[in-house]
Scaffold this active site. Structure first.
Site, PDB file in Angstrom:
ATOM      1  N   GLY A 138      -3.253 -10.542  -2.482  1.00 13.94           N
ATOM      2  CA  GLY A 138      -4.238  -9.849  -3.307  1.00 13.94           C
ATOM      3  C   GLY A 138      -4.814  -8.717  -2.483  1.00 13.94           C
ATOM      4  O   GLY A 138      -4.080  -8.006  -1.808  1.00 13.94           O
ATOM      5  N   GLU A 139      -6.107  -8.621  -2.473  1.00 16.03           N
ATOM      6  CA  GLU A 139      -6.766  -7.578  -1.686  1.00 16.03           C
ATOM      7  C   GLU A 139      -7.710  -8.289  -0.721  1.00 16.03           C
ATOM      8  O   GLU A 139      -8.709  -8.868  -1.130  1.00 16.03           O
ATOM      9  CB  GLU A 139      -7.518  -6.635  -2.631  1.00 16.03           C
ATOM     10  CG  GLU A 139      -7.301  -5.168  -2.316  1.00 16.03           C
ATOM     11  CD  GLU A 139      -7.925  -4.785  -0.972  1.00 16.03           C
ATOM     12  OE1 GLU A 139      -7.301  -4.008  -0.228  1.00 16.03           O
ATOM     13  OE2 GLU A 139      -9.025  -5.285  -0.664  1.00 16.03           O
ATOM     14  N   SER A 140      -7.369  -8.221   0.554  1.00 14.89           N
ATOM     15  CA  SER A 140      -8.083  -9.061   1.516  1.00 14.89           C
ATOM     16  C   SER A 140      -9.565  -8.686   1.646  1.00 14.89           C
ATOM     17  O   SER A 140     -10.411  -9.564   1.858  1.00 14.89           O
ATOM     18  CB  SER A 140      -7.398  -9.008   2.875  1.00 14.89           C
ATOM     19  OG  SER A 140      -7.273  -7.682   3.317  1.00 14.89           O
ATOM     20  N   CYS A 198       0.542 -12.817   2.646  1.00 16.25           N
ATOM     21  CA  CYS A 198       0.158 -11.408   2.530  1.00 16.25           C
ATOM     22  C   CYS A 198      -1.349 -11.235   2.781  1.00 16.25           C
ATOM     23  O   CYS A 198      -1.778 -11.372   3.918  1.00 16.25           O
ATOM     24  CB  CYS A 198       0.612 -10.876   1.169  1.00 16.25           C
ATOM     25  SG  CYS A 198       0.812  -9.106   1.174  1.00 16.25           S
ATOM     26  N   ARG A 238      -2.629  -4.180   8.586  1.00 11.90           N
ATOM     27  CA  ARG A 238      -2.701  -4.134   7.108  1.00 11.90           C
ATOM     28  C   ARG A 238      -1.861  -2.978   6.589  1.00 11.90           C
ATOM     29  O   ARG A 238      -1.749  -1.949   7.239  1.00 11.90           O
ATOM     30  CB  ARG A 238      -4.138  -3.900   6.646  1.00 11.90           C
ATOM     31  CG  ARG A 238      -5.028  -5.081   6.818  1.00 11.90           C
ATOM     32  CD  ARG A 238      -6.399  -4.796   6.218  1.00 11.90           C
ATOM     33  NE  ARG A 238      -6.346  -4.670   4.762  1.00 11.90           N
ATOM     34  CZ  ARG A 238      -7.317  -4.136   4.028  1.00 11.90           C
ATOM     35  NH1 ARG A 238      -8.397  -3.668   4.592  1.00 11.90           N
ATOM     36  NH2 ARG A 238      -7.196  -4.081   2.716  1.00 11.90           N
ATOM     37  N   ILE A 248       4.799  -6.613  -0.755  1.00 10.69           N
ATOM     38  CA  ILE A 248       3.994  -5.775  -1.652  1.00 10.69           C
ATOM     39  C   ILE A 248       2.798  -5.239  -0.862  1.00 10.69           C
ATOM     40  O   ILE A 248       1.890  -6.001  -0.526  1.00 10.69           O
ATOM     41  CB  ILE A 248       3.512  -6.580  -2.890  1.00 10.69           C
ATOM     42  CG1 ILE A 248       4.700  -7.239  -3.611  1.00 10.69           C
ATOM     43  CG2 ILE A 248       2.737  -5.667  -3.848  1.00 10.69           C
ATOM     44  CD1 ILE A 248       4.303  -8.265  -4.674  1.00 10.69           C
ATOM     45  N   ARG A 249       2.852  -3.961  -0.530  1.00  3.19           N
ATOM     46  CA  ARG A 249       1.813  -3.354   0.345  1.00  3.19           C
ATOM     47  C   ARG A 249       1.457  -4.338   1.469  1.00  3.19           C
ATOM     48  O   ARG A 249       0.295  -4.654   1.727  1.00  3.19           O
ATOM     49  CB  ARG A 249       0.571  -2.981  -0.472  1.00  3.19           C
ATOM     50  CG  ARG A 249       0.833  -1.838  -1.452  1.00  3.19           C
ATOM     51  CD  ARG A 249      -0.416  -1.413  -2.187  1.00  3.19           C
ATOM     52  NE  ARG A 249      -0.980  -2.496  -2.976  1.00  3.19           N
ATOM     53  CZ  ARG A 249      -0.493  -2.911  -4.137  1.00  3.19           C
ATOM     54  NH1 ARG A 249       0.583  -2.324  -4.656  1.00  3.19           N
ATOM     55  NH2 ARG A 249      -1.052  -3.898  -4.799  1.00  3.19           N
ATOM     56  N   HIS A 266       5.788 -12.457  -0.099  1.00  3.80           N
ATOM     57  CA  HIS A 266       5.288 -13.311  -1.192  1.00  3.80           C
ATOM     58  C   HIS A 266       6.345 -14.326  -1.619  1.00  3.80           C
ATOM     59  O   HIS A 266       7.124 -14.040  -2.539  1.00  3.80           O
ATOM     60  CB  HIS A 266       4.961 -12.440  -2.411  1.00  3.80           C
ATOM     61  CG  HIS A 266       3.710 -11.650  -2.283  1.00  3.80           C
ATOM     62  ND1 HIS A 266       2.512 -12.045  -2.826  1.00  3.80           N
ATOM     63  CD2 HIS A 266       3.467 -10.473  -1.673  1.00  3.80           C
ATOM     64  CE1 HIS A 266       1.580 -11.147  -2.553  1.00  3.80           C
ATOM     65  NE2 HIS A 266       2.132 -10.181  -1.857  1.00  3.80           N
ATOM     66  N   GLU A 312       5.980 -16.816  -3.397  1.00  4.33           N
ATOM     67  CA  GLU A 312       5.657 -17.366  -4.729  1.00  4.33           C
ATOM     68  C   GLU A 312       6.208 -16.514  -5.873  1.00  4.33           C
ATOM     69  O   GLU A 312       6.190 -16.956  -7.017  1.00  4.33           O
ATOM     70  CB  GLU A 312       4.142 -17.568  -4.867  1.00  4.33           C
ATOM     71  CG  GLU A 312       3.307 -16.322  -5.114  1.00  4.33           C
ATOM     72  CD  GLU A 312       3.122 -15.421  -3.896  1.00  4.33           C
ATOM     73  OE1 GLU A 312       3.729 -15.671  -2.836  1.00  4.33           O
ATOM     74  OE2 GLU A 312       2.385 -14.425  -4.030  1.00  4.33           O
TER      75      GLU A 312
HETATM   76  N1  GLN Z   1      -2.600  -4.639   1.134  1.00  4.16           N
HETATM   77  C1  GLN Z   1      -3.326  -5.837   0.819  1.00  4.16           C
HETATM   78  C2  GLN Z   1      -4.485  -6.039   1.792  1.00  4.16           C
HETATM   79  O1  GLN Z   1      -4.566  -5.404   2.779  1.00  4.16           O
HETATM   80  C3  GLN Z   1      -2.411  -7.034   0.850  1.00  4.16           C
HETATM   81  C4  GLN Z   1      -1.377  -6.909  -0.235  1.00  4.16           C
HETATM   82  C5  GLN Z   1      -0.894  -8.194  -0.812  1.00  4.16           C
HETATM   83  O2  GLN Z   1      -1.475  -9.265  -0.642  1.00  4.16           O
HETATM   84  N2  GLN Z   1       0.155  -8.089  -1.580  1.00  4.16           N
HETATM   85  O3  GLN Z   1      -5.307  -6.849   1.540  1.00  4.16           O
END
Ligand code: GLN
Length: 201
Positions: A47-49, A79, A106, A133-134, A169, A171
């Site tokens: 997600g977005e940490s 992630c 990150r 993913i990013r 990921h 999952e």
């Molecule tokens: N770029 C996100 C972060 O820094 C992590 C991306 C992800 O969990 N797919 O939080």
């Protein structure tokens, strides 16, 4: 066997589906009373940490989950979940749980174009699909940390005691083996604690 999935933001439903397919019960952690329930393993999803870190504090989940991780509950961070566990971030001042002795970068593959899919080898499992993913990657791992997978010379999966972290990921693919590996960690820990309790009788 009950697995708790942090469900305040991000890709938690995919983990829940994976666990259900493997026959594990799961509970969602959305508020403090969820974190106070009994569970045997914990998943910190992608997600977005930064957002997750903020919500952990605001919802008063941070200390209780950090204590559980430090006390040895098996945890899988994928992630953003890996970022939450890392002791240090090379391009961010923030540290969240800080329980995993690694330095993580990150958005290590670039912010926009950093999403890709490959197959890679993970120690103890074999060749698995890896979706990034990013994604972050691990720049430095303490010698006590077991490196489980690298892609193009970048560390993407590690294990340290009760903590398993992946940049990718697991999952979002149909391959269940990373989750099976994690569930085995949970079973091993349960076996160990039951035996310890018997010894103490
Ligand atoms: N770029 C996100 C972060 O820094 C992590 C991306 C992800 O969990 N797919 O939080």
């Amino acid at each position: 066997m009950k697995i708790a999935v942090l469900a305040v933001q991000g890709a938690f439903i995919e983990h829940e589906k994976m666990l259900e397919n493997l026959g594990a019960d799961c509970i969602e952690i959305r508020q403090k009373k969820d974190a106070e329930k009994a569970f045997d393993g914990l998943i910190l999803p992608g997600g977005e940490s930064t957002v997750m870190g903020k919500l952990l504090k605001e919802l008063d989940l941070f200390q209780i989950l950090k204590s559980k991780i430090k006390d040895g509950i098996p945890v899988l961070g994928t992630c953003a979940g890996l970022i939450l566990l890392a002791e240090k971030l090379s391009n961010d001042e923030q540290v969240h749980f800080g329980t995993l002795p690694v330095t993580v970068r990150r958005n290590g593959y670039g912010r926009q174009l950093g999403s890709f899919h490959t197959d890679g080898h993970m120690a103890g499992i074999g060749t698995i699909p890896m979706t990034f993913i990013r994604a972050p990657y691990i720049e430095i791992a303490d010698p006590r940390v077991e490196i489980l997978a690298s892609v193009d010379d970048k560390i993407v999966a590690v294990r340290y005691q009760n903590q398993l972290g992946t940049s990718f990921h697991p999952e979002v693919t149909a391959d269940t083996r990373v989750h099976e590996y994690f569930l085995q960690m949970v079973k091993d820990e349960r076996y160990r604690t039951v035996n310890q309790n018997i010894e103490n009788i």
